[in-house]
Design an enzyme around this catalytic site. Sequence first.
Site, mmCIF file in Angstrom:
data_model
loop_
_atom_site.group_PDB
_atom_site.id
_atom_site.type_symbol
_atom_site.label_atom_id
_atom_site.label_comp_id
_atom_site.label_asym_id
_atom_site.label_seq_id
_atom_site.Cartn_x
_atom_site.Cartn_y
_atom_site.Cartn_z
ATOM 1 N N HIS A 146 8.029 5.959 -0.765
ATOM 2 C CA HIS A 146 7.694 4.525 -0.732
ATOM 3 C C HIS A 146 6.451 4.231 -1.568
ATOM 4 O O HIS A 146 6.456 3.337 -2.427
ATOM 5 C CB HIS A 146 7.465 4.086 0.715
ATOM 6 C CG HIS A 146 6.987 2.675 0.853
ATOM 7 N ND1 HIS A 146 7.835 1.624 1.145
ATOM 8 C CD2 HIS A 146 5.741 2.125 0.735
ATOM 9 C CE1 HIS A 146 7.137 0.498 1.196
ATOM 10 N NE2 HIS A 146 5.857 0.779 0.954
ATOM 11 N N GLU A 147 5.383 4.981 -1.330
ATOM 12 C CA GLU A 147 4.117 4.691 -2.007
ATOM 13 C C GLU A 147 4.193 4.957 -3.508
ATOM 14 O O GLU A 147 3.535 4.271 -4.298
ATOM 15 C CB GLU A 147 2.982 5.495 -1.371
ATOM 16 C CG GLU A 147 2.729 5.186 0.101
ATOM 17 C CD GLU A 147 2.391 3.728 0.378
ATOM 18 O OE1 GLU A 147 1.874 3.039 -0.530
ATOM 19 O OE2 GLU A 147 2.659 3.266 1.508
ATOM 20 N N HIS A 207 7.063 -4.748 -2.252
ATOM 21 C CA HIS A 207 7.930 -4.502 -1.109
ATOM 22 C C HIS A 207 9.288 -5.171 -1.280
ATOM 23 O O HIS A 207 9.441 -6.124 -2.038
ATOM 24 C CB HIS A 207 7.265 -4.997 0.173
ATOM 25 C CG HIS A 207 6.166 -4.105 0.639
ATOM 26 N ND1 HIS A 207 5.044 -4.563 1.283
ATOM 27 C CD2 HIS A 207 6.015 -2.761 0.532
ATOM 28 C CE1 HIS A 207 4.255 -3.542 1.562
ATOM 29 N NE2 HIS A 207 4.820 -2.440 1.111
ATOM 30 N N HIS A 225 5.111 1.905 -5.334
ATOM 31 C CA HIS A 225 3.977 1.037 -5.669
ATOM 32 C C HIS A 225 3.236 1.556 -6.898
ATOM 33 O O HIS A 225 2.841 0.781 -7.777
ATOM 34 C CB HIS A 225 3.000 0.961 -4.497
ATOM 35 C CG HIS A 225 3.516 0.214 -3.312
ATOM 36 N ND1 HIS A 225 4.218 -0.967 -3.415
ATOM 37 C CD2 HIS A 225 3.415 0.484 -1.974
ATOM 38 C CE1 HIS A 225 4.531 -1.398 -2.195
ATOM 39 N NE2 HIS A 225 4.058 -0.538 -1.311
ATOM 40 N N HIS A 238 -1.380 3.599 1.618
ATOM 41 C CA HIS A 238 -1.348 2.528 0.626
ATOM 42 C C HIS A 238 -1.467 3.133 -0.766
ATOM 43 O O HIS A 238 -1.896 4.277 -0.933
ATOM 44 C CB HIS A 238 -2.443 1.480 0.870
ATOM 45 C CG HIS A 238 -3.833 2.031 0.952
ATOM 46 N ND1 HIS A 238 -4.710 1.695 1.961
ATOM 47 C CD2 HIS A 238 -4.520 2.891 0.159
ATOM 48 C CE1 HIS A 238 -5.863 2.314 1.777
ATOM 49 N NE2 HIS A 238 -5.773 3.043 0.686
#
Length: 296
Positions: A250-251, A260, A254, A214
């Site tokens: 991906h992270e 997403h 963020h 995360h």
Amino acid sequence: MAPKLSHHIISKALLLLIIQSLFVNSESHSRSLQLFEGAQKGYTFKGLNHVKQYLKAFGYYYSINDVNFTDHFDSLLESALKAYQQYYRLEVTGKINSDTMKKMSTPRCGVRDVFNDSNDGFKFRMVANYTFFNGMPRWNKRQLTYKLRSSAYVISDRQLRPIIARAFGKWADVSNFTFREAWVFNPSDIVVGFHRRFHWDNYPFDGPGNILAHAFAPEDGRLHYDADENWSTNNLTRLDQIDVESVSVHEIGHILGLGHSRDPNAIMYPYYRPGTIKRNLGQDDIDGIRALYFGR
């Protein structure tokens, strides 16, 4: 300013472990799916309360007060299932079927999909397939520094360093950001590392499977991997391994402010199938980062 932390995600590790044990790790996987398949409003099935917890944790109930954690299939569960099925482009029935449960059983990012609670600092605003955090937080500078700092040993810094540099490079190539590793004793904008279970951010990891990693919205800068996963650092990822670089790209999305994406081809799609190498940005990712920072 760091985004507010939500207590909703604290229990996510536990409920995902329950979902995984019910539908993936159990030897009676197929039988379990058959027991739930076709469940619909008005029915009562043992274990349905865990499905409600899963859907609540990822934002598919309008508020925490909507959820009745019993095994009765009520109208609110039907609505939450429809929202989940629509989000992931499954057949929208409001019933539990094998495709829905298989999707829920797939390892994924720990960041929520949808945020409806007005008190939650992690709301998203949906734009096309990509999403933004509530308020569209951005970095106020474009030259960012990062460093590696883990509380659990999984991969040596020597191995991890080029992987992280390549992952940052994917985003630098399509934006006006630059990323530079800071000296270990200097402050940095971003901190990347491996951690186990409870690791001082109110978002405990859950062990192998389920939540892989995360990260937090700008300008928090924390990116955490679950140290208990079977991580791979090369191009020959086995079917039971998780590719570090794929998850890192991906992270970092963020970290830069993207939520997403509903597009399964996008790097910001939240689910990840073990053994997969998915390191390149999709057009939806590029459109998202440019819309966030360039208004287009």
